[in-house]
Motif scaffolding. Sequence first.
Motif, short mmCIF file in Angstrom:
data_model
loop_
_atom_site.label_atom_id
_atom_site.label_comp_id
_atom_site.label_asym_id
_atom_site.label_seq_id
_atom_site.Cartn_x
_atom_site.Cartn_y
_atom_site.Cartn_z
N HIS A 205 0.84 -1.20 0.00
CA HIS A 205 0.00 0.00 0.00
C HIS A 205 0.87 1.25 0.00
CE1 HIS A 205 -3.16 2.85 1.21
NE2 HIS A 205 -2.32 3.28 2.15
N TRP A 206 1.92 1.25 0.80
CA TRP A 206 2.84 2.40 0.85
C TRP A 206 3.49 2.63 -0.51
CZ3 TRP A 206 4.06 5.97 4.62
CH2 TRP A 206 5.20 6.75 4.38
N GLU A 207 3.96 1.55 -1.13
CA GLU A 207 4.60 1.68 -2.44
C GLU A 207 3.65 2.27 -3.48
OE1 GLU A 207 7.67 -1.69 -3.44
OE2 GLU A 207 5.95 -2.58 -2.43
N ARG A 208 2.42 1.73 -3.54
CA ARG A 208 1.45 2.23 -4.52
C ARG A 208 1.18 3.72 -4.31
NH1 ARG A 208 -1.08 -2.81 -3.44
NH2 ARG A 208 -2.40 -1.79 -1.88
N SER A 209 1.01 4.11 -3.06
CA SER A 209 0.70 5.50 -2.76
C SER A 209 1.87 6.42 -3.08
CB SER A 209 0.31 5.64 -1.29
OG SER A 209 -0.80 4.84 -0.97
N LEU A 210 3.07 5.97 -2.74
CA LEU A 210 4.25 6.80 -2.95
C LEU A 210 4.51 7.07 -4.43
CD1 LEU A 210 6.69 8.26 -1.80
CD2 LEU A 210 7.90 6.06 -1.67
N GLU B 220 13.69 0.82 2.69
CA GLU B 220 14.30 0.09 1.58
C GLU B 220 13.41 0.13 0.34
OE1 GLU B 220 14.88 -3.82 3.04
OE2 GLU B 220 16.55 -3.30 4.38
N ARG B 221 12.10 0.05 0.54
CA ARG B 221 11.17 0.08 -0.58
C ARG B 221 11.00 1.50 -1.13
NH1 ARG B 221 7.36 -4.26 0.01
NH2 ARG B 221 8.49 -6.05 0.82
N SER B 222 11.09 2.50 -0.24
CA SER B 222 10.82 3.87 -0.65
C SER B 222 11.96 4.47 -1.46
CB SER B 222 10.58 4.75 0.59
OG SER B 222 9.47 4.30 1.32
N SER B 223 13.18 4.18 -1.08
CA SER B 223 14.33 4.85 -1.71
C SER B 223 14.38 4.68 -3.23
CB SER B 223 15.64 4.37 -1.07
OG SER B 223 15.70 4.77 0.28
N PRO B 224 14.19 3.47 -3.77
CA PRO B 224 14.21 3.36 -5.23
C PRO B 224 13.09 4.14 -5.91
CG PRO B 224 14.46 1.20 -4.20
CD PRO B 224 14.06 2.14 -3.13
N ILE B 225 11.93 4.24 -5.25
CA ILE B 225 10.80 4.94 -5.86
C ILE B 225 11.06 6.44 -5.88
CG2 ILE B 225 8.34 5.45 -5.65
CD1 ILE B 225 8.01 2.68 -4.35
#
Length: 562
Positions: free
Chosen positions: A190-195, A323-328
């Motif tokens: 959910h965080w990835e999709r929103s970001l 870790e998931r946020s940085s590449p996005i």
Amino acid sequence: MVRLRFEGHRDAAGPLTIGQRNIAKWLLDAPHAPAAVLAQSFDVPPGVSLPDIAACFEVLLCRHEGLRSTYRLGDPGSQRVLASGSLPLLVADGPSLTPLLRARPFDLAAAPPVRFGAGVHNGAVVAAAVVCSHIAVDFQALAVLAAEFAEMIRDPAARVAGPPRPQPLDRATLESRPARARRMELSLRHWERSLRVAPAHPYVRARTAPARGSGACGMSSPAAAAALSHIAARTGASRPSIVLAAFCALLSHRTGDDTCRFVTLSANRFESDLLRYVGTLAQSTFLTVPTGGATFDTLVGRCFGAVLQAGLHGTYDVYRQHERSSPITASRGIAPTFEPVFNSVVMDTAPSAAQDSSGSSGNPAPAAATETQWVDMPPTDILLRFDLGGVDGALVARLWSGDTGRVDRSEVSSLLLALERLIVTAADGDLSPAAVVAALGLPPLERPPGWLLVDHCWIDLAEVQSLLDLALAPAPCRVFTAVDGVPLVAYVAVVPGGPATAEEAHQRCLAALPGRHAAMTPRHYVLCARPPSDVDDPLSWRAAPVVSEGTGRPVAPALTRA
């Protein structure tokens, strides 16, 4: 010196809970943040003695293991519960306790990060308070402590440890189960999709002054509190949800965005056994609220549902989140702060039907005048943050600008008063979209030439150029709105000390980006053998020999699957 003695049923150690890990990482990154230490004052009835105060504090220490634990930060970090021991009770002259209790920093690994105090005047106890590290409590936990203290100080028979209750060590054990791991993975997705689609900064406007500063305007509005009771009785929604709806209406109207997407805090107390849990559970989560074409009551309903949806995804491992946020963020070329744009510490437990004292719709009775006060605040990277502190008797709120050269003191005040006007107007009945705008009484933001909407973010081309001048120096460079349909194309001359590749240029821009609310990195970099004679002419750059070009990014990361 008075000592508070405690005794529990176990001496044990274990990993940090997910909520504690969240705070532990935040404390390592920002140890001096204002909310690193939380304070709670307790109501003290007349005639209470110092032994009464001490007895209540001792019971709280016995009941709640998190208050008598030590903590080691890091990944994974750990906590240790002390089976028995004692803590000092600070006894001061007068009612002012919190500054004294906050005077020294906590050593989380050496002793429980909790300090209790009592204020005495002319032999009578006039105040009682506690300060705790945020790793031991959140605001909802402090409310639990306040309620338990209030019960015990009035009823000595209640001063017993009582039956076992969920403790942080038990929570850590539960979170290690596979079912919980799967739930937290869904939260990360959910965080990835929103970001991927949220603006880096939801409220960006042109700079009004070169100087930067940080400050907040606090508001206390009895009229808005009375209006909230009417709206809650009409809609059945919680009062914080109504305030959130007003905030989203204000944000949407000013920015022109028909969907509000920003980070908020989830209390993460949806499970019944956590209602009286003393520990830190709150975490940031993305909130998405469609605002286009909505009446006010419709928007209230949407906010209520959005809060529930966000709360379902509010528990996750913060280290995996980063870790998931940085590449996005690197792929998008943005530097969001992940601090909450909207934060409520209100637990609204009053039945909505009982909140409407008039028994009918209509404007609330005349109330005391609204009070506002400006205070300077510590530096922060978040541009605008709304904090809701109370709804009983007065709507108590604060709007914090992290850059007063962009959102100045007068604008912060005008935004708060616009939110108040909308809530008071909505007390009389539902409002059409046009009526919502009329109640706000503010125009949409004006964006001068050079402002662009790129990847859901409003940016100022001049500020992107300023970013490049700093990050890529001494290389001559220029960024242009678009080249061959590609937005934000940067041309860079290869010189000693400047970037040699698009990848290096992008990394240097990312490193210089935090705090630049109206900028993002270029979407494409063209490195040229030499600068043209006219660096402001895109045709001259296009005629220069090209050494290399590219986005500077690796392939955009796909959404992580469970």
